[in-house]
Scaffold this motif. Structure first.
Motif, mmCIF file in Angstrom:
data_model
loop_
_atom_site.group_PDB
_atom_site.id
_atom_site.type_symbol
_atom_site.label_atom_id
_atom_site.label_comp_id
_atom_site.label_asym_id
_atom_site.label_seq_id
_atom_site.Cartn_x
_atom_site.Cartn_y
_atom_site.Cartn_z
ATOM 1 N N ALA A 33 41.895 50.884 33.635
ATOM 2 C CA ALA A 33 42.827 49.312 33.684
ATOM 3 C C ALA A 33 42.485 48.490 34.742
ATOM 4 O O ALA A 33 42.455 47.237 34.613
ATOM 5 N N PHE A 34 41.976 49.663 35.470
ATOM 6 C CA PHE A 34 40.788 48.894 37.238
ATOM 7 C C PHE A 34 39.789 47.741 36.635
ATOM 8 O O PHE A 34 39.719 47.198 37.581
ATOM 9 N N ARG A 35 39.212 48.474 35.572
ATOM 10 C CA ARG A 35 37.970 47.237 35.415
ATOM 11 C C ARG A 35 38.690 45.986 34.930
ATOM 12 O O ARG A 35 37.728 45.083 34.976
ATOM 13 N N ARG A 36 39.676 45.680 34.389
ATOM 14 C CA ARG A 36 40.330 44.632 34.394
ATOM 15 C C ARG A 36 41.690 44.054 35.582
ATOM 16 O O ARG A 36 41.780 42.921 35.654
ATOM 17 N N ALA A 37 40.854 44.371 36.669
ATOM 18 C CA ALA A 37 41.799 43.858 37.737
ATOM 19 C C ALA A 37 41.518 42.775 37.650
ATOM 20 O O ALA A 37 42.712 41.825 38.484
ATOM 21 N N THR A 38 40.195 42.094 38.204
ATOM 22 C CA THR A 38 40.736 40.375 38.516
ATOM 23 C C THR A 38 40.702 39.851 37.275
ATOM 24 O O THR A 38 40.412 38.719 37.684
ATOM 25 N N ASP A 39 40.793 40.375 36.030
ATOM 26 C CA ASP A 39 41.923 38.829 35.043
ATOM 27 C C ASP A 39 42.917 38.838 35.898
ATOM 28 O O ASP A 39 43.434 37.784 36.018
ATOM 29 N N TYR A 40 43.498 39.345 36.619
ATOM 30 C CA TYR A 40 45.077 38.851 37.655
ATOM 31 C C TYR A 40 44.702 38.794 39.107
ATOM 32 O O TYR A 40 45.785 38.474 39.132
ATOM 33 N N TRP A 41 43.647 38.122 39.647
ATOM 34 C CA TRP A 41 43.420 37.898 40.717
ATOM 35 C C TRP A 41 44.034 36.871 41.319
ATOM 36 O O TRP A 41 44.655 37.025 42.352
ATOM 37 N N ILE A 186 40.795 34.554 30.889
ATOM 38 C CA ILE A 186 40.374 33.383 31.263
ATOM 39 C C ILE A 186 41.550 32.280 31.669
ATOM 40 O O ILE A 186 41.515 31.612 32.591
ATOM 41 N N ILE A 187 41.933 32.115 30.277
ATOM 42 C CA ILE A 187 42.794 31.081 30.429
ATOM 43 C C ILE A 187 44.179 30.939 31.159
ATOM 44 O O ILE A 187 43.971 30.062 31.879
ATOM 45 N N PHE A 188 44.334 32.192 31.230
ATOM 46 C CA PHE A 188 45.654 32.922 32.526
ATOM 47 C C PHE A 188 44.993 32.769 33.608
ATOM 48 O O PHE A 188 46.139 31.700 34.071
#
Length: 257
Positions: A33-41, A186-188
Motif C-alpha cells: 500500500a505504501f507504493r501508492r502513497a503518492t497517489d494521495y500526496w 491522477i484525476i483525484f
C-alpha cells in the motif's frame, strides 16, 4: 468492496508515510500500500496546509508578530511531517551540489549526514520562505499557506508519473518505490491539489501557479541529466522548491497591485 478497502488502505498509507500521525497503532496496512502513497500526496496536503493555517491564524489572533506566526506555522508542518520533505531537500542539494558521477551523487544523497550544501539550502530556503510570507498581507499569507501545499504536492508527485526511478528497488531509503498513478488516481490527485487553489486564491494571482510548473520541469531535466531519474529525496526537494516558487510568485504579483 475489495476495491474500496484497497483505496482506504492506500490513503492511510499516504498519511502514515508522509506524516508522524500514529495511525499504525490503530490500523495495519500492507507494505504494498505504501507504493501508492503518492497517489494521495495532495490529499495529505490538506492536513499539513490546514495545520499551518490554523497555527498562523491563532498566532495572529493572540497578537504575536507576523514573522513569529509564520515561523510557528512552518514549524507545525515540520513537526507533523517529521521534516520528511526537508530531509529530501538537504540530501538533494548535498548530492547535486557536490556533483560528479551518477553513482557519486546517489551515494551522497543516501548518506544520512547533512553536508555544507544541505545546510546552506536550509538556511537560504527558510530565509526566503519566512521573509516572502511576512511581506504579504496577512490575509493573503493565510490563503497561500493553505493552497500552496496541496497544489505543490500535486506538481511534485508528477515525478512518479513522468520519470523513472533512479535506484534499484533494494537501494531505496524507505525500501519502497512508488508506483505510477492510474487514471482515476491522477484525476483525484489533480482535484485534491488544485481545488483549494482555485477556490480560495484570488484570480489575479493564478498566473503564479506557472512558476511551480516551470520549477518542476527544470528540476526534472536536471535529474534526468545527472542521475537518469528521480529518488524519494528528489520528490521532497521538488515539493518544497515548487512551493517556495509559488510564494515568491504571489509576492511579486502582490507588489504590482
Amino acid at each position: 468492496m475489495a476495491q474500496q478497502t484497497k483505496t482506504y488502505h492506500h490513503i492511510l498509507a499516504a498519511f502514515m508515510l508522509l506524516t508522524r500521525l500514529p495511525l499504525w497503532r490503530v490500523v495495519r496496512v500492507t507494505d504494498t500500500a505504501f507504493r501508492r502513497a503518492t497517489d494521495y500526496w495532495s490529499l495529505v496536503g490538506w492536513l499539513t496546509a490546514g495545520t499551518m493555517v490554523v497555527i498562523y491564524w491563532l498566532s495572529m489572533l493572540i497578537g504575536l508578530p507576523t514573522i513569529v506566526a509564520i515561523i510557528l506555522a512552518l514549524l507545525s508542518r515540520l513537526i507533523l511531517t517529521g521534516a520528511f520533505h526537508e530531509d529530501g531537500l538537504g540530501d538533494f542539494f548535498d548530492g547535486f551540489g557536490a556533483g560528479g558521477s551518477r553513482e557519486r551523487i546517489l551515494r551522497i544523497m543516501k548518506d544520512s549526514h547533512t553536508g555544507s550544501y544541505g545546510i546552506l539550502a536550509f538556511v537560504i530556503y527558510y530565509a526566503l520562505a519566512i521573509h516572502s510570507l511576512a511581506a504579504l498581507p496577512p490575509n493573503l499569507t493565510l490563503i497561500i499557506l493553505g493552497v500552496g501545499d496541496p497544489f505543490c504536492k500535486l506538481v511534485a508527485s508528477q515525478l512518479i508519473n513522468t520519470t523513472p526511478y533512479a535506484r534499484q528497488v533494494e537501494e531505496s531509503k524507505i525500501e519502497t518505490v512508488y508506483k505510477r498513478m492510474s487514471i482515476p488516481t491522477i484525476i483525484f490527485s489533480f482535484a485534491a491539489g488544485a481545488f483549494p487553489l482555485f477556490l480560495f486564491l484570488p484570480m489575479y494571482y493564478w498566473p503564479a501557479i506557472l512558476i511551480p510548473v516551470l520549477i518542476f520541469v527544470a528540476l526534472r531535466q536536471l535529474m534526468m541529466r545527472k542521475i537518469g531519474g528521480y529518488t524519494g529525496d528528489c520528490c521532497g526537494a521538488t515539493f518544497l522548491l515548487c512551493e517556495l516558487g509559488l510564494w515568491l510568485g504571489v509576492l511579486m504579483m502582490s507588489r504590482g497591485q
